[in-house]
Scaffold this motif. Structure first.
Motif, PDB file in Angstrom:
ATOM      1  N   ALA A   1       3.786  10.161  -4.058  1.00  0.00           N
ATOM      2  CA  ALA A   1       3.886   9.563  -2.727  1.00  0.00           C
ATOM      3  C   ALA A   1       4.894  10.320  -1.870  1.00  0.00           C
ATOM      4  CB  ALA A   1       4.288   8.087  -2.837  1.00  0.00           C
ATOM      5  N   TYR A   2       6.007  10.689  -2.472  1.00  0.00           N
ATOM      6  CA  TYR A   2       7.021  11.482  -1.776  1.00  0.00           C
ATOM      7  C   TYR A   2       6.435  12.826  -1.349  1.00  0.00           C
ATOM      8  CZ  TYR A   2      11.242  14.282  -1.146  1.00  0.00           C
ATOM      9  OH  TYR A   2      12.189  15.124  -0.646  1.00  0.00           O
ATOM     10  N   ASN A   3       5.657  13.429  -2.236  1.00  0.00           N
ATOM     11  CA  ASN A   3       5.064  14.736  -1.957  1.00  0.00           C
ATOM     12  C   ASN A   3       4.039  14.665  -0.829  1.00  0.00           C
ATOM     13  OD1 ASN A   3       4.809  17.616  -2.896  1.00  0.00           O
ATOM     14  ND2 ASN A   3       2.686  16.982  -3.202  1.00  0.00           N
ATOM     15  N   GLU A   4       3.406  13.483  -0.640  1.00  0.00           N
ATOM     16  CA  GLU A   4       2.424  13.331   0.431  1.00  0.00           C
ATOM     17  C   GLU A   4       3.076  13.383   1.811  1.00  0.00           C
ATOM     18  OE1 GLU A   4      -0.863  13.302   0.366  1.00  0.00           O
ATOM     19  OE2 GLU A   4      -0.652  13.724  -1.768  1.00  0.00           O
ATOM     20  N   GLY A   5       4.300  12.919   1.919  1.00  0.00           N
ATOM     21  CA  GLY A   5       5.078  13.140   3.127  1.00  0.00           C
ATOM     22  C   GLY A   5       4.795  12.233   4.316  1.00  0.00           C
ATOM     23  N   THR A   6       4.066  11.135   4.150  1.00  0.00           N
ATOM     24  CA  THR A   6       3.911  10.156   5.230  1.00  0.00           C
ATOM     25  C   THR A   6       3.964   8.759   4.632  1.00  0.00           C
ATOM     26  OG1 THR A   6       1.495   9.838   5.196  1.00  0.00           O
ATOM     27  CG2 THR A   6       2.335  11.751   6.414  1.00  0.00           C
ATOM     28  N   ALA A   7       4.414   7.801   5.445  1.00  0.00           N
ATOM     29  CA  ALA A   7       4.496   6.418   4.977  1.00  0.00           C
ATOM     30  C   ALA A   7       3.116   5.870   4.653  1.00  0.00           C
ATOM     31  CB  ALA A   7       5.181   5.561   6.035  1.00  0.00           C
ATOM     32  N   GLY A   8       2.111   6.202   5.487  1.00  0.00           N
ATOM     33  CA  GLY A   8       0.761   5.699   5.276  1.00  0.00           C
ATOM     34  C   GLY A   8       0.158   6.176   3.973  1.00  0.00           C
ATOM     35  N   ARG A   9       0.321   7.456   3.690  1.00  0.00           N
ATOM     36  CA  ARG A   9      -0.225   7.996   2.442  1.00  0.00           C
ATOM     37  C   ARG A   9       0.534   7.463   1.236  1.00  0.00           C
ATOM     38  NH1 ARG A   9      -1.205  14.379   3.918  1.00  0.00           N
ATOM     39  NH2 ARG A   9      -2.385  14.034   5.830  1.00  0.00           N
ATOM     40  N   GLY A  10       1.862   7.315   1.390  1.00  0.00           N
ATOM     41  CA  GLY A  10       2.636   6.748   0.298  1.00  0.00           C
ATOM     42  C   GLY A  10       2.189   5.334  -0.021  1.00  0.00           C
ATOM     43  N   ALA A  11       1.943   4.537   1.026  1.00  0.00           N
ATOM     44  CA  ALA A  11       1.457   3.177   0.829  1.00  0.00           C
ATOM     45  C   ALA A  11       0.083   3.172   0.176  1.00  0.00           C
ATOM     46  CB  ALA A  11       1.417   2.438   2.168  1.00  0.00           C
ATOM     47  N   PHE A  12      -0.806   4.039   0.644  1.00  0.00           N
ATOM     48  CA  PHE A  12      -2.159   4.105   0.098  1.00  0.00           C
ATOM     49  C   PHE A  12      -2.130   4.486  -1.382  1.00  0.00           C
ATOM     50  CE2 PHE A  12      -6.189   6.184  -0.832  1.00  0.00           C
ATOM     51  CZ  PHE A  12      -7.106   5.291  -0.295  1.00  0.00           C
ATOM     52  N   LEU A  13      -1.259   5.424  -1.730  1.00  0.00           N
ATOM     53  CA  LEU A  13      -1.194   5.911  -3.104  1.00  0.00           C
ATOM     54  C   LEU A  13      -0.667   4.832  -4.049  1.00  0.00           C
ATOM     55  CD1 LEU A  13      -1.855   8.509  -4.576  1.00  0.00           C
ATOM     56  CD2 LEU A  13       0.488   9.275  -4.193  1.00  0.00           C
ATOM     57  N   THR A  14       0.384   4.134  -3.638  1.00  0.00           N
ATOM     58  CA  THR A  14       0.900   3.070  -4.499  1.00  0.00           C
ATOM     59  C   THR A  14      -0.055   1.878  -4.527  1.00  0.00           C
ATOM     60  OG1 THR A  14       2.335   2.497  -2.615  1.00  0.00           O
ATOM     61  CG2 THR A  14       3.357   3.639  -4.472  1.00  0.00           C
ATOM     62  N   ALA A  15      -0.806   1.658  -3.458  1.00  0.00           N
ATOM     63  CA  ALA A  15      -1.833   0.614  -3.482  1.00  0.00           C
ATOM     64  C   ALA A  15      -2.899   0.954  -4.522  1.00  0.00           C
ATOM     65  CB  ALA A  15      -2.462   0.449  -2.099  1.00  0.00           C
ATOM     66  N   ALA A  16      -3.246   2.228  -4.632  1.00  0.00           N
ATOM     67  CA  ALA A  16      -4.217   2.647  -5.647  1.00  0.00           C
ATOM     68  C   ALA A  16      -3.669   2.373  -7.046  1.00  0.00           C
ATOM     69  CB  ALA A  16      -4.541   4.130  -5.484  1.00  0.00           C
ATOM     70  N   TYR A  17      -2.380   2.630  -7.240  1.00  0.00           N
ATOM     71  CA  TYR A  17      -1.743   2.316  -8.525  1.00  0.00           C
ATOM     72  C   TYR A  17      -1.852   0.815  -8.814  1.00  0.00           C
ATOM     73  CZ  TYR A  17       1.971   1.563 -11.959  1.00  0.00           C
ATOM     74  OH  TYR A  17       2.683   1.175 -13.063  1.00  0.00           O
ATOM     75  N   CYS A  18      -1.619  -0.004  -7.785  1.00  0.00           N
ATOM     76  CA  CYS A  18      -1.691  -1.462  -7.947  1.00  0.00           C
ATOM     77  C   CYS A  18      -3.101  -1.917  -8.277  1.00  0.00           C
ATOM     78  CB  CYS A  18      -1.198  -2.155  -6.679  1.00  0.00           C
ATOM     79  SG  CYS A  18       0.571  -1.939  -6.372  1.00  0.00           S
ATOM     80  N   VAL A  19      -4.113  -1.243  -7.731  1.00  0.00           N
ATOM     81  CA  VAL A  19      -5.500  -1.568  -8.071  1.00  0.00           C
ATOM     82  C   VAL A  19      -5.735  -1.296  -9.555  1.00  0.00           C
ATOM     83  CG1 VAL A  19      -7.904  -0.900  -7.730  1.00  0.00           C
ATOM     84  CG2 VAL A  19      -6.412  -1.215  -5.748  1.00  0.00           C
ATOM     85  N   GLY A  20      -5.288  -0.124 -10.029  1.00  0.00           N
ATOM     86  CA  GLY A  20      -5.462   0.210 -11.440  1.00  0.00           C
ATOM     87  C   GLY A  20      -4.746  -0.753 -12.367  1.00  0.00           C
TER      88      GLY A  20
END
Length: 253
Positions: free
Chosen positions: A167-186
């Motif tokens: 998420a840090y490497n993605e470099g935007t708040a939106g992408r960081g949120a989307f990525l951790t949301a995907a983790y939460c889905v899994g």
């Protein structure tokens, strides 16, 4: 799809990172911190006894209570994890001019977390859970989810830490949120499936419980590979190729 949604979901390295995050969530669920304690988790969030949770032939009301409690529990830990993703993505955006050295550092961190997931870094596996549990029932299910998230159990912490590194490497708040949301889905969907049909789910995951060590090795190995890709710069190259391929795709209809 709007410009913001396109930029958030289909650009950069997010597509591959999302797949990694989903898999990390699934591996976290099937870790020794979650699956063996599943009846206890579901008992706390529903207000039912562990025997009632595990029993066959539950009424529609009991099953609905279980699913609702599990859903509130998942929402609780998802709120915490997604907020972490926003924070890490925002910090990454502010430090973009130092992208390459910071990517090297994140690669090293992800490698260490992968090794910790496999059990090779004991000092990263210390239990920091919140052990005080409030009264049981649906009303406190979201709070229990928050406590579960804040605890960062030794099994879940390394996988989530690696996802936050991405998420840090993605470099935007939106992408960081989307990525951790995907983790939460899994991590969250299996909770809901277990709540809906616990007995069948328990039988289906018996093989997983018997092979938890192997799953930890495979999951940790995946994180180590991602870390090596970040460290060497190959991650960025692969993601550039993937983004180019996605951008050139034209739907048939």
């Amino acid at each position: 799809m709007g410009d913001w949604a396109y930029d958030t979901v289909l650009s950069g390295s997010l597509i591959m990172a999302t797949a990694v995050a989903l898999l990390a969530g699934l591996v976290s669920f099937f870790s020794p911190c979650v699956v063996p304690l599943l009846p206890g988790y579901l008992s706390y969030v529903s207000g039912m006894t562990a025997a009632e949770v595990a029993a066959d032939g539950k009424s529609a009301r009991q099953r609905g209570r279980l699913v609702l409690g599990a859903g509130l529990f998942v929402l609780g830990f998802s709120a915490v994890f997604v907020s972490y993703g926003v924070l890490f993505g925002s910090v990454g955006m502010q430090l973009r001019e130092y992208e390459r050295p910071l990517t090297i550092v994140m690669g090293i961190v992800v490698i260490l977390l992968g090794l910790a997931f496999m059990g090779f870094v004991p000092w990263l596996q210390r239990d920091v859970r919140v052990h005080a549990v409030p009264s049981v029932g649906l009303a406190v299910a979201p709070l229990l989810g928050v406590l579960f998230a804040i605890g960062w159990t030794p099994c879940i912490g390394p996988a989530l830490g690696a996802v936050l590194g991405l998420a840090y490497n993605e470099g935007t708040a939106g992408r960081g949120a989307f990525l951790t949301a995907a983790y939460c889905v899994g991590l969250g969907v299996p909770f809901l499936l277990a709540a809906f049909a616990f007995s069948r789910f328990a039988r289906a995951t018996a093989w997983v419980r018997r092979h938890q060590r192997g799953i930890a090795l495979v999951g940790g190995g995946l994180l180590v590979v991602v870390g090596v890709l970040l460290l060497t710069g190959l991650w960025g190259q692969l993601m550039t190729e993937l983004t180019s391929w996605v951008g050139s795709f034209e739907p048939v209809v």
